[in-house]
Design a protein around this motif. Structure first.
Motif, PDB file in Angstrom:
ATOM      1  N   GLU A   1    -140.375 -20.653  49.755  1.00 15.68           N
ATOM      2  CA  GLU A   1    -139.047 -20.926  49.214  1.00 15.68           C
ATOM      3  C   GLU A   1    -138.195 -19.658  49.092  1.00 15.68           C
ATOM      4  O   GLU A   1    -136.998 -19.683  49.355  1.00 15.68           O
ATOM      5  N   TYR A   2    -138.798 -18.546  48.702  1.00 15.09           N
ATOM      6  CA  TYR A   2    -138.011 -17.369  48.324  1.00 15.09           C
ATOM      7  C   TYR A   2    -138.173 -16.142  49.213  1.00 15.09           C
ATOM      8  O   TYR A   2    -137.491 -15.144  49.004  1.00 15.09           O
ATOM      9  N   LYS A   3    -139.025 -16.182  50.203  1.00 12.46           N
ATOM     10  CA  LYS A   3    -139.255 -14.964  50.987  1.00 12.46           C
ATOM     11  C   LYS A   3    -138.017 -14.504  51.761  1.00 12.46           C
ATOM     12  O   LYS A   3    -137.859 -13.315  52.009  1.00 12.46           O
ATOM     13  N   ALA A   4    -137.138 -15.402  52.110  1.00 11.32           N
ATOM     14  CA  ALA A   4    -135.916 -15.015  52.820  1.00 11.32           C
ATOM     15  C   ALA A   4    -134.942 -14.283  51.890  1.00 11.32           C
ATOM     16  O   ALA A   4    -134.164 -13.444  52.339  1.00 11.32           O
ATOM     17  N   GLN A   5    -134.998 -14.581  50.604  1.00 11.44           N
ATOM     18  CA  GLN A   5    -134.067 -13.984  49.644  1.00 11.44           C
ATOM     19  C   GLN A   5    -134.561 -12.656  49.066  1.00 11.44           C
ATOM     20  O   GLN A   5    -133.752 -11.812  48.694  1.00 11.44           O
ATOM     21  N   TYR A   6    -135.866 -12.493  48.946  1.00 13.31           N
ATOM     22  CA  TYR A   6    -136.421 -11.331  48.257  1.00 13.31           C
ATOM     23  C   TYR A   6    -137.448 -10.630  49.141  1.00 13.31           C
ATOM     24  O   TYR A   6    -138.509 -11.171  49.414  1.00 13.31           O
ATOM     25  N   PRO A   7    -137.155  -9.412  49.557  1.00  6.92           N
ATOM     26  CA  PRO A   7    -138.104  -8.669  50.406  1.00  6.92           C
ATOM     27  C   PRO A   7    -139.474  -8.470  49.738  1.00  6.92           C
ATOM     28  O   PRO A   7    -140.496  -8.467  50.424  1.00  6.92           O
TER      29      PRO A   7
ATOM     30  N   LYS B   1    -143.674  -9.110  50.897  1.00  4.91           N
ATOM     31  CA  LYS B   1    -144.856  -8.273  50.663  1.00  4.91           C
ATOM     32  C   LYS B   1    -145.940  -9.070  49.952  1.00  4.91           C
ATOM     33  O   LYS B   1    -147.125  -8.926  50.248  1.00  4.91           O
ATOM     34  N   LEU B   2    -145.503  -9.925  49.028  1.00  6.80           N
ATOM     35  CA  LEU B   2    -146.458 -10.797  48.333  1.00  6.80           C
ATOM     36  C   LEU B   2    -147.135 -11.722  49.331  1.00  6.80           C
ATOM     37  O   LEU B   2    -148.353 -11.926  49.267  1.00  6.80           O
TER      38      LEU B   2
ATOM     39  N   GLU C   1    -139.205 -10.518  40.330  1.00  8.74           N
ATOM     40  CA  GLU C   1    -139.628 -11.852  40.771  1.00  8.74           C
ATOM     41  C   GLU C   1    -141.148 -11.912  40.936  1.00  8.74           C
ATOM     42  O   GLU C   1    -141.783 -12.881  40.501  1.00  8.74           O
ATOM     43  N   VAL C   2    -141.720 -10.888  41.532  1.00  8.21           N
ATOM     44  CA  VAL C   2    -143.176 -10.864  41.705  1.00  8.21           C
ATOM     45  C   VAL C   2    -143.857 -10.725  40.349  1.00  8.21           C
ATOM     46  O   VAL C   2    -144.892 -11.348  40.109  1.00  8.21           O
TER      47      VAL C   2
ATOM     48  N   GLU D   1    -139.394 -21.367  38.048  1.00 14.49           N
ATOM     49  CA  GLU D   1    -138.556 -21.086  39.208  1.00 14.49           C
ATOM     50  C   GLU D   1    -139.289 -20.291  40.277  1.00 14.49           C
ATOM     51  O   GLU D   1    -139.226 -20.613  41.454  1.00 14.49           O
ATOM     52  N   TYR D   2    -139.984 -19.253  39.882  1.00 12.65           N
ATOM     53  CA  TYR D   2    -140.660 -18.425  40.872  1.00 12.65           C
ATOM     54  C   TYR D   2    -142.149 -18.727  40.966  1.00 12.65           C
ATOM     55  O   TYR D   2    -142.939 -17.883  41.362  1.00 12.65           O
TER      56      TYR D   2
END
Length: 128
Positions: free
Chosen positions: A46-52, A56-57, A97-98, A123-124
């Motif tokens: 869901e979020y890998k495109a928004q948060y670099p 890595k996670l 976020e991580v 959310e995350y």
């Protein structure tokens, strides 16, 4: 009055065979560990495109391997979850976020000790 109740129409005896097959023979520990991995996977997608940092996670989670031969489920899956969280913990310093994902994951990991504890959904750290 009895004629108003039609057993075939009013009672739904259908079962979701796919869902039953998923849980067949699965211990609580295995189910919980797989749920944690699923939440991580869904969150990453869901979020890998928004948060670099979530990319890595993704790399850290996909590279995680554990080898604990001759260990029963009650010990293996809690150990695997603990080691997975330790594996991703260094990434918490790079991203809020991580860090949130890590902290929410800890709530689910605590359920290995207290099966009645409520798991975390947020959310995350997605549940679906």
């Amino acid at each position: 009055m009895r004629d108003d109740f039609d057993y075939e129409d009013d009672l739904d005896y259908s079962f979701d065979d796919e869902e039953e097959d998923d849980d067949f023979g699965m211990t609580f520990e295995e189910d919980l560990y797989l749920m944690i991995r699923e939440k991580l996977r869904d969150t990453i997608q869901e979020y890998k495109a928004q948060y670099p940092a979530i990319r890595k996670l993704e790399s850290a989670v996909s590279s995680f391997k554990i080898n604990a031969k001759n260990t029963d489920d009650s010990k293996f899956y809690p150990l695997a979850a603990k080691l997975l969280s330790e594996h991703i913990k260094p990434l918490t310093e790079e991203s809020e976020e991580v860090l949130e994902i890590y902290e929410n994951m800890q709530t689910d990991i605590a359920r290995f000790k207290n099966q009645r504890a409520h798991g975390f959904e947020g959310e995350y750290y997605l549940s679906e």
